[in-house]
Design a protein around this motif. Structure first.
Motif, PDB file in Angstrom:
ATOM      1  N   GLU A 215     -18.597 -44.903   4.819  1.00 51.75           N
ATOM      2  CA  GLU A 215     -18.873 -43.497   5.089  1.00 51.75           C
ATOM      3  C   GLU A 215     -20.104 -43.044   4.294  1.00 51.75           C
ATOM      4  OE1 GLU A 215     -17.529 -41.891   7.349  1.00 51.75           O
ATOM      5  OE2 GLU A 215     -15.550 -42.785   7.725  1.00 51.75           O
ATOM      6  N   LYS A 216     -20.722 -42.004   4.766  1.00 52.76           N
ATOM      7  CA  LYS A 216     -21.875 -41.425   4.074  1.00 52.76           C
ATOM      8  C   LYS A 216     -21.485 -41.030   2.653  1.00 52.76           C
ATOM      9  CE  LYS A 216     -25.142 -37.558   4.400  1.00 52.76           C
ATOM     10  NZ  LYS A 216     -25.560 -36.371   5.201  1.00 52.76           N
ATOM     11  N   LYS A 224     -25.981 -42.480   5.373  1.00 54.74           N
ATOM     12  CA  LYS A 224     -25.261 -42.113   6.597  1.00 54.74           C
ATOM     13  C   LYS A 224     -24.123 -43.109   6.823  1.00 54.74           C
ATOM     14  CE  LYS A 224     -28.298 -44.698   9.732  1.00 54.74           C
ATOM     15  NZ  LYS A 224     -29.136 -44.608  10.953  1.00 54.74           N
ATOM     16  N   SER A 225     -23.170 -42.710   7.631  1.00 58.11           N
ATOM     17  CA  SER A 225     -22.026 -43.584   7.919  1.00 58.11           C
ATOM     18  C   SER A 225     -22.478 -44.769   8.770  1.00 58.11           C
ATOM     19  CB  SER A 225     -20.935 -42.814   8.662  1.00 58.11           C
ATOM     20  OG  SER A 225     -20.442 -41.763   7.858  1.00 58.11           O
ATOM     21  N   ARG A 226     -21.762 -45.868   8.630  1.00 58.76           N
ATOM     22  CA  ARG A 226     -22.113 -47.075   9.388  1.00 58.76           C
ATOM     23  C   ARG A 226     -20.847 -47.812   9.814  1.00 58.76           C
ATOM     24  NH1 ARG A 226     -25.314 -52.391   7.064  1.00 58.76           N
ATOM     25  NH2 ARG A 226     -25.219 -53.620   8.992  1.00 58.76           N
TER      26      ARG A 226
END
Length: 482
Positions: A215-216, A224-226
């Motif tokens: 998560e970010k 940023k989230s991935r």
């Protein structure tokens, strides 16, 4: 059309009656045996033989696998189908490795599938093996007609559609990822993602975020989230290469995901769900790793629903001409042929780097000499000068003790060349080096690692890159804890 003679071996009257009726409709002569003793009598007294046999895995007085061996010993051309009502897929795979054509699962609910399997056994088409080899070649798996790979591909094709995890064992360069791609392509998930990941290629600190996503703000640099690999492979296949390199902390989380399908991103609070078919691969002996407390036994049991072991290239030297010719057909540039003396030399080499090394040698040799006909003198000196002979078609293997002694002598000479001849470890063929470390992880492996540490002034990160092994492997060879 010649009438087929079929043997049905089962102690259940309902089963023998069903198949008798079913096969007689296909113009087959049916012989029934209800016990192991009945089969033994037929094998001793029936000279006409059988074109096919359907054998129950469990009989009151006999084991189906043992009956399979006896039938194939007396009637080698007889195609055997193993019937099992015990959902013992591993036993069925063992039966195929021992020579069974296929297996049938009781109860026989899917009659279309049943008829298809039996028709394939009754068929006299000589093209079935060729069709399968052509399908495997689409994924880069090339082998000869008499290769042990032929049986393995047939087993893999059968297992591909099963909802079961598969562990692929094999030395570096044998084509474990190619086998994984074949399994995916032959499965019901073929139109879904295939995601491959090497567990030994990512630092331990990043492994969790690669697998599960993050998560970010979960850590410095997470702007940023991935998504992780479990999300990217949803509904498809996740191939975890070199699973033996995964640290214990990650193994625990992998086990949970295998059991429940649930995962959580790093820094996240929401539980995700993923529908994945797992295929894993290793060049290590994971049973040994379990004994050494480097791999979790419960994870191993989950991963090896079925285990496929790809034989090294030295054990299938008969495949080398097919592999080489396939490579030459696909390469760009001027055409090149391999002369018989060069091909014999290629077949005599033991290929510690397996198929990958063979293709690299061909590529480099052709590029260097730009020849239309590749002869023995064009091949690398290391290959031409080697003394350890491998099996050629029509030859028998040396005694195991002789092989081990020859390997030890070769390793000793190799270490001597490192310490006395080569000015730097930069000159080493690292595929060859890795293989030698795997074969003898004792004094020879330590001598090589210590030589490398001396040249890199103790920089293990640099040494691991030079040797294409992990720092964990270096610790293992040096017998260091942690």
């Amino acid at each position: 059309m010649e009438q087929k003679r079929i043997l049905i071996v089962d102690d259940e009257t309902e089963v023998t009656t069903f198949f008798t009726y079913f096969l007689r409709r296909k113009n087959c002569e049916v012989v029934v045996a209800n016990t192991g003793k009945d089969v033994q009598w037929l094998l001793q007294n029936d000279s006409r033989g059988f074109q096919a046999a359907l054998v129950d895995l469990k009989l009151p007085d006999a084991d189906g696998l043992e009956l399979l061996r006896k039938i194939k010993a007396v009637f080698p051309a007889c195609e055997v189908l193993i019937m099992t009502g015990y959902s013992t897929i591993k036993s069925a795979v063992t039966a195929m490795q021992w020579g069974a054509k296929d297996y049938l699962e009781k109860p026989f609910d899917n009659l279309d599938s049943l008829e298809h399997i039996i028709d394939s056994v009754l068929s006299t088409s000589a093209n079935q093996k060729d069709d399968l080899s052509q399908e495997a070649a689409q994924y880069g798996i090339v082998y000869s007609a008499e290769s042990p790979m032929s049986k393995m591909i047939a087993i893999a094709k059968k297992l591909a559609k099963k909802a079961i995890h598969i562990l692929i064992e094999g030395e570096t360069g044998t084509g474990k990822e190619l086998m994984a791609r074949f399994l995916h392509g032959a499965s019901n998930r073929a139109q879904q993602p295939f995601v491959a990941f090497n567990c030994g290629a990512v630092p331990e600190s990043l492994l969790e975020s690669e697998l599960f996503g993050y998560e970010k703000g979960a850590f410095t640099g997470a702007v940023k989230s991935r998504k992780g690999l479990f999300e990217l492979a949803h509904n498809g296949t996740l191939f975890l290469d070199e699973i033996g390199e995964a640290p214990l902390s990650i193994q625990v989380k992998l086990l949970r995901t295998l059991e429940t399908g649930e995962f959580m991103r790093v820094g996240g609070e929401q539980v995700g769900q993923s529908n994945i078919r797992f295929i894993s691969a290793t060049n290590r002996n994971l049973e040994h790793e379990v004994e050494m407390n480097r791999f979790r036994s419960d994870l191993l049991y989950r991963l090896e629903g079925i285990k496929l072991a790809i034989p090294p290239l030295r054990e299938r030297a008969g495949d080398i001409p097919a592999i080489a010719h396939s490579y030459l057909q696909k390469r760009s540039g001027a055409p090149c042929e391999i002369e018989p003396d060069a091909m014999e030399l290629l077949q005599r080499y033991d290929w510690p780097g397996n198929v990958r090394q063979l293709l690299n040698v061909l590529n480099q040799t052709i590029a260097l000499h730009e020849c239309e006909k590749l002869r023995a003198e064009h091949l690398p000196a290391q290959l031409r000068q080697k003394t350890l002979q491998t099996k050629l078609p029509g030859q028998s293997h040396p005694e195991p003790s002789s092989v081990e002694q020859a390997i030890e002598r070769e390793c000793e000479r190799f270490v001597e060349s490192l310490t006395r001849v080569l000015p730097s470890i930069e000159g080493v063929d690292f595929d060859y080096l890795q293989k030698r470390i795997k074969l003898l992880e004792g004094e020879v492996g330590r001598a090589i690692i210590e030589k490398g540490l001396s040249e890199t002034k103790g920089d293990r990160q640099l040494l691991s890159k030079k040797l294409n092994i992990t720092k964990r492997t270096i610790r293992y060879i040096l017998n260091e804890k942690g």
